[in-house]
Write a protein that holds these residues in place. Structure first.
Motif, PDB file in Angstrom:
ATOM      1  N   SER A  38      93.276  60.848  80.431  1.00  0.00           N
ATOM      2  CA  SER A  38      92.132  61.755  80.331  1.00  0.00           C
ATOM      3  C   SER A  38      90.990  61.117  79.556  1.00  0.00           C
ATOM      4  O   SER A  38      89.821  61.317  79.886  1.00  0.00           O
ATOM      5  CB  SER A  38      92.542  63.064  79.653  1.00  0.00           C
ATOM      6  N   ILE A  39      91.329  60.324  78.555  1.00  0.00           N
ATOM      7  CA  ILE A  39      90.290  59.614  77.798  1.00  0.00           C
ATOM      8  C   ILE A  39      89.614  58.594  78.713  1.00  0.00           C
ATOM      9  O   ILE A  39      88.385  58.476  78.719  1.00  0.00           O
ATOM     10  CB  ILE A  39      90.883  58.944  76.547  1.00  0.00           C
ATOM     11  N   ASP A  40      90.399  57.858  79.490  1.00  0.00           N
ATOM     12  CA  ASP A  40      89.839  56.900  80.444  1.00  0.00           C
ATOM     13  C   ASP A  40      88.899  57.607  81.424  1.00  0.00           C
ATOM     14  O   ASP A  40      87.796  57.121  81.709  1.00  0.00           O
ATOM     15  CB  ASP A  40      90.936  56.190  81.227  1.00  0.00           C
ATOM     16  N   GLU A  41      89.331  58.748  81.937  1.00  0.00           N
ATOM     17  CA  GLU A  41      88.506  59.504  82.885  1.00  0.00           C
ATOM     18  C   GLU A  41      87.211  59.970  82.226  1.00  0.00           C
ATOM     19  O   GLU A  41      86.154  59.961  82.864  1.00  0.00           O
ATOM     20  CB  GLU A  41      89.290  60.692  83.428  1.00  0.00           C
ATOM     21  N   TYR A  42      87.292  60.378  80.949  1.00  0.00           N
ATOM     22  CA  TYR A  42      86.091  60.798  80.223  1.00  0.00           C
ATOM     23  C   TYR A  42      85.095  59.642  80.160  1.00  0.00           C
ATOM     24  O   TYR A  42      83.919  59.812  80.483  1.00  0.00           O
ATOM     25  CB  TYR A  42      86.447  61.276  78.813  1.00  0.00           C
ATOM     26  N   PHE A  43      85.567  58.459  79.746  1.00  0.00           N
ATOM     27  CA  PHE A  43      84.669  57.312  79.625  1.00  0.00           C
ATOM     28  C   PHE A  43      84.133  56.871  80.986  1.00  0.00           C
ATOM     29  O   PHE A  43      82.970  56.476  81.093  1.00  0.00           O
ATOM     30  CB  PHE A  43      85.346  56.162  78.891  1.00  0.00           C
ATOM     31  N   GLU A  44      84.954  56.951  82.028  1.00  0.00           N
ATOM     32  CA  GLU A  44      84.481  56.623  83.368  1.00  0.00           C
ATOM     33  C   GLU A  44      83.361  57.564  83.789  1.00  0.00           C
ATOM     34  O   GLU A  44      82.358  57.144  84.368  1.00  0.00           O
ATOM     35  CB  GLU A  44      85.625  56.690  84.373  1.00  0.00           C
ATOM     36  N   SER A  45      83.524  58.843  83.492  1.00  0.00           N
ATOM     37  CA  SER A  45      82.514  59.838  83.842  1.00  0.00           C
ATOM     38  C   SER A  45      81.209  59.588  83.093  1.00  0.00           C
ATOM     39  O   SER A  45      80.124  59.609  83.679  1.00  0.00           O
ATOM     40  CB  SER A  45      83.046  61.240  83.528  1.00  0.00           C
ATOM     41  N   VAL A  46      81.321  59.318  81.796  1.00  0.00           N
ATOM     42  CA  VAL A  46      80.127  59.055  80.990  1.00  0.00           C
ATOM     43  C   VAL A  46      79.440  57.782  81.466  1.00  0.00           C
ATOM     44  O   VAL A  46      78.210  57.735  81.591  1.00  0.00           O
ATOM     45  CB  VAL A  46      80.491  58.964  79.492  1.00  0.00           C
ATOM     46  N   ALA A  47      80.231  56.751  81.765  1.00  0.00           N
ATOM     47  CA  ALA A  47      79.661  55.496  82.239  1.00  0.00           C
ATOM     48  C   ALA A  47      78.934  55.697  83.563  1.00  0.00           C
ATOM     49  O   ALA A  47      77.834  55.160  83.767  1.00  0.00           O
ATOM     50  CB  ALA A  47      80.753  54.440  82.391  1.00  0.00           C
ATOM     51  N   LYS A  48      79.510  56.489  84.460  1.00  0.00           N
ATOM     52  CA  LYS A  48      78.860  56.752  85.743  1.00  0.00           C
ATOM     53  C   LYS A  48      77.527  57.460  85.546  1.00  0.00           C
ATOM     54  O   LYS A  48      76.537  57.125  86.184  1.00  0.00           O
ATOM     55  CB  LYS A  48      79.775  57.574  86.651  1.00  0.00           C
ATOM     56  N   GLU A  49      77.505  58.418  84.642  1.00  0.00           N
ATOM     57  CA  GLU A  49      76.259  59.128  84.350  1.00  0.00           C
ATOM     58  C   GLU A  49      75.199  58.167  83.823  1.00  0.00           C
ATOM     59  O   GLU A  49      74.027  58.242  84.220  1.00  0.00           O
ATOM     60  CB  GLU A  49      76.498  60.240  83.330  1.00  0.00           C
ATOM     61  N   LEU A  50      75.591  57.247  82.941  1.00  0.00           N
ATOM     62  CA  LEU A  50      74.644  56.279  82.395  1.00  0.00           C
ATOM     63  C   LEU A  50      74.134  55.323  83.462  1.00  0.00           C
ATOM     64  O   LEU A  50      72.938  54.998  83.505  1.00  0.00           O
ATOM     65  CB  LEU A  50      75.277  55.510  81.236  1.00  0.00           C
ATOM     66  N   VAL A  51      75.024  54.879  84.341  1.00  0.00           N
ATOM     67  CA  VAL A  51      74.615  53.982  85.434  1.00  0.00           C
ATOM     68  C   VAL A  51      73.655  54.710  86.370  1.00  0.00           C
ATOM     69  O   VAL A  51      72.626  54.150  86.778  1.00  0.00           O
ATOM     70  CB  VAL A  51      75.840  53.442  86.198  1.00  0.00           C
ATOM     71  N   ASP A  52      73.950  55.956  86.701  1.00  0.00           N
ATOM     72  CA  ASP A  52      73.059  56.736  87.569  1.00  0.00           C
ATOM     73  C   ASP A  52      71.685  56.905  86.928  1.00  0.00           C
ATOM     74  O   ASP A  52      70.653  56.777  87.592  1.00  0.00           O
ATOM     75  CB  ASP A  52      73.662  58.104  87.888  1.00  0.00           C
ATOM     76  N   GLU A  53      71.674  57.179  85.625  1.00  0.00           N
ATOM     77  CA  GLU A  53      70.406  57.326  84.908  1.00  0.00           C
ATOM     78  C   GLU A  53      69.634  56.003  84.886  1.00  0.00           C
ATOM     79  O   GLU A  53      68.422  55.982  85.099  1.00  0.00           O
ATOM     80  CB  GLU A  53      70.676  57.798  83.479  1.00  0.00           C
ATOM     81  N   ALA A  54      70.336  54.906  84.670  1.00  0.00           N
ATOM     82  CA  ALA A  54      69.693  53.592  84.664  1.00  0.00           C
ATOM     83  C   ALA A  54      69.106  53.264  86.038  1.00  0.00           C
ATOM     84  O   ALA A  54      67.992  52.737  86.135  1.00  0.00           O
ATOM     85  CB  ALA A  54      70.688  52.517  84.239  1.00  0.00           C
ATOM     86  N   ARG A  55      69.842  53.596  87.087  1.00  0.00           N
ATOM     87  CA  ARG A  55      69.320  53.354  88.441  1.00  0.00           C
ATOM     88  C   ARG A  55      68.063  54.171  88.710  1.00  0.00           C
ATOM     89  O   ARG A  55      67.107  53.683  89.310  1.00  0.00           O
ATOM     90  CB  ARG A  55      70.393  53.678  89.474  1.00  0.00           C
ATOM     91  N   ALA A  56      68.075  55.419  88.283  1.00  0.00           N
ATOM     92  CA  ALA A  56      66.902  56.273  88.477  1.00  0.00           C
ATOM     93  C   ALA A  56      65.698  55.707  87.723  1.00  0.00           C
ATOM     94  O   ALA A  56      64.584  55.670  88.262  1.00  0.00           O
ATOM     95  CB  ALA A  56      67.204  57.700  88.018  1.00  0.00           C
ATOM     96  N   LEU A  57      65.924  55.257  86.499  1.00  0.00           N
ATOM     97  CA  LEU A  57      64.826  54.665  85.733  1.00  0.00           C
ATOM     98  C   LEU A  57      64.333  53.369  86.383  1.00  0.00           C
ATOM     99  O   LEU A  57      63.122  53.120  86.450  1.00  0.00           O
ATOM    100  CB  LEU A  57      65.269  54.393  84.294  1.00  0.00           C
ATOM    101  N   ALA A  58      65.258  52.555  86.877  1.00  0.00           N
ATOM    102  CA  ALA A  58      64.879  51.316  87.549  1.00  0.00           C
ATOM    103  C   ALA A  58      64.063  51.616  88.803  1.00  0.00           C
ATOM    104  O   ALA A  58      63.073  50.926  89.093  1.00  0.00           O
ATOM    105  CB  ALA A  58      66.117  50.502  87.904  1.00  0.00           C
ATOM    106  N   ASN A  59      64.434  52.645  89.533  1.00  0.00           N
ATOM    107  CA  ASN A  59      63.679  53.033  90.724  1.00  0.00           C
ATOM    108  C   ASN A  59      62.272  53.491  90.359  1.00  0.00           C
ATOM    109  O   ASN A  59      61.307  53.190  91.070  1.00  0.00           O
ATOM    110  CB  ASN A  59      64.409  54.127  91.500  1.00  0.00           C
ATOM    111  N   ARG A  60      62.151  54.220  89.250  1.00  0.00           N
ATOM    112  CA  ARG A  60      60.816  54.662  88.803  1.00  0.00           C
ATOM    113  C   ARG A  60      59.953  53.466  88.420  1.00  0.00           C
ATOM    114  O   ARG A  60      58.778  53.400  88.765  1.00  0.00           O
ATOM    115  CB  ARG A  60      60.940  55.619  87.632  1.00  0.00           C
ATOM    116  N   VAL A  61      60.542  52.515  87.687  1.00  0.00           N
ATOM    117  CA  VAL A  61      59.799  51.322  87.289  1.00  0.00           C
ATOM    118  C   VAL A  61      59.413  50.517  88.522  1.00  0.00           C
ATOM    119  O   VAL A  61      58.275  50.049  88.638  1.00  0.00           O
ATOM    120  CB  VAL A  61      60.637  50.453  86.310  1.00  0.00           C
ATOM    121  N   ASP A  62      60.333  50.373  89.458  1.00  0.00           N
ATOM    122  CA  ASP A  62      60.044  49.651  90.694  1.00  0.00           C
ATOM    123  C   ASP A  62      58.907  50.296  91.445  1.00  0.00           C
ATOM    124  O   ASP A  62      58.021  49.615  91.962  1.00  0.00           O
ATOM    125  CB  ASP A  62      61.306  49.588  91.560  1.00  0.00           C
ATOM    126  N   ALA A  63      58.903  51.625  91.507  1.00  0.00           N
ATOM    127  CA  ALA A  63      57.819  52.327  92.188  1.00  0.00           C
ATOM    128  C   ALA A  63      56.495  52.108  91.479  1.00  0.00           C
ATOM    129  O   ALA A  63      55.455  51.940  92.138  1.00  0.00           O
ATOM    130  CB  ALA A  63      58.136  53.827  92.269  1.00  0.00           C
TER     131      ALA A  63
END
Length: 67
Positions: free
Chosen positions: A37-62
Motif C-alpha cells: 500500500s505504501i508503494d501504491e501511495y508513492f506510485e500514485s503521487v509520482a504519477k500526479e507529479l509527472v502529469d503536472e510536469a507534463r502539463a507545465l512543459a506543454n504550457r511552456v512549449d506553447a
C-alpha cells in the motif's frame, strides 16, 4: 512500520505545515495496508507529479512556440 514513518516524517523540514500534515495522514493510512500500500501511495503521487510536469512543459512549449 508506522513508528518508522512517523519518525521519518518528523525529521523532514517543512515549508507548509498543512501540506505536511496531509502527506503524513495519507502515508500513515497507506501504511496500515502494509508495504504494498505504501508503494501504491508513492506510485500514485509520482504519477500526479509527472502529469503536472507534463502539463507545465506543454504550457511552456506553447509559449515558446507562440513567441
Amino acid at each position: 512500520m508506522r513508528e518508522l514513518l512517523e519518525n521519518l516524517l518528523r525529521s523532514l523540514p517543512s515549508a507548509s505545515l498543512k501540506e505536511m500534515e496531509s502527506i503524513e495522514a495519507e502515508l500513515l493510512e497507506a501504511a496500515e495496508g502494509g508495504p504494498e500500500s505504501i508503494d501504491e501511495y508513492f506510485e500514485s503521487v509520482a504519477k500526479e507529479l509527472v502529469d503536472e510536469a507534463r502539463a507545465l512543459a506543454n504550457r511552456v512549449d506553447a509559449l515558446i512556440g507562440g513567441a
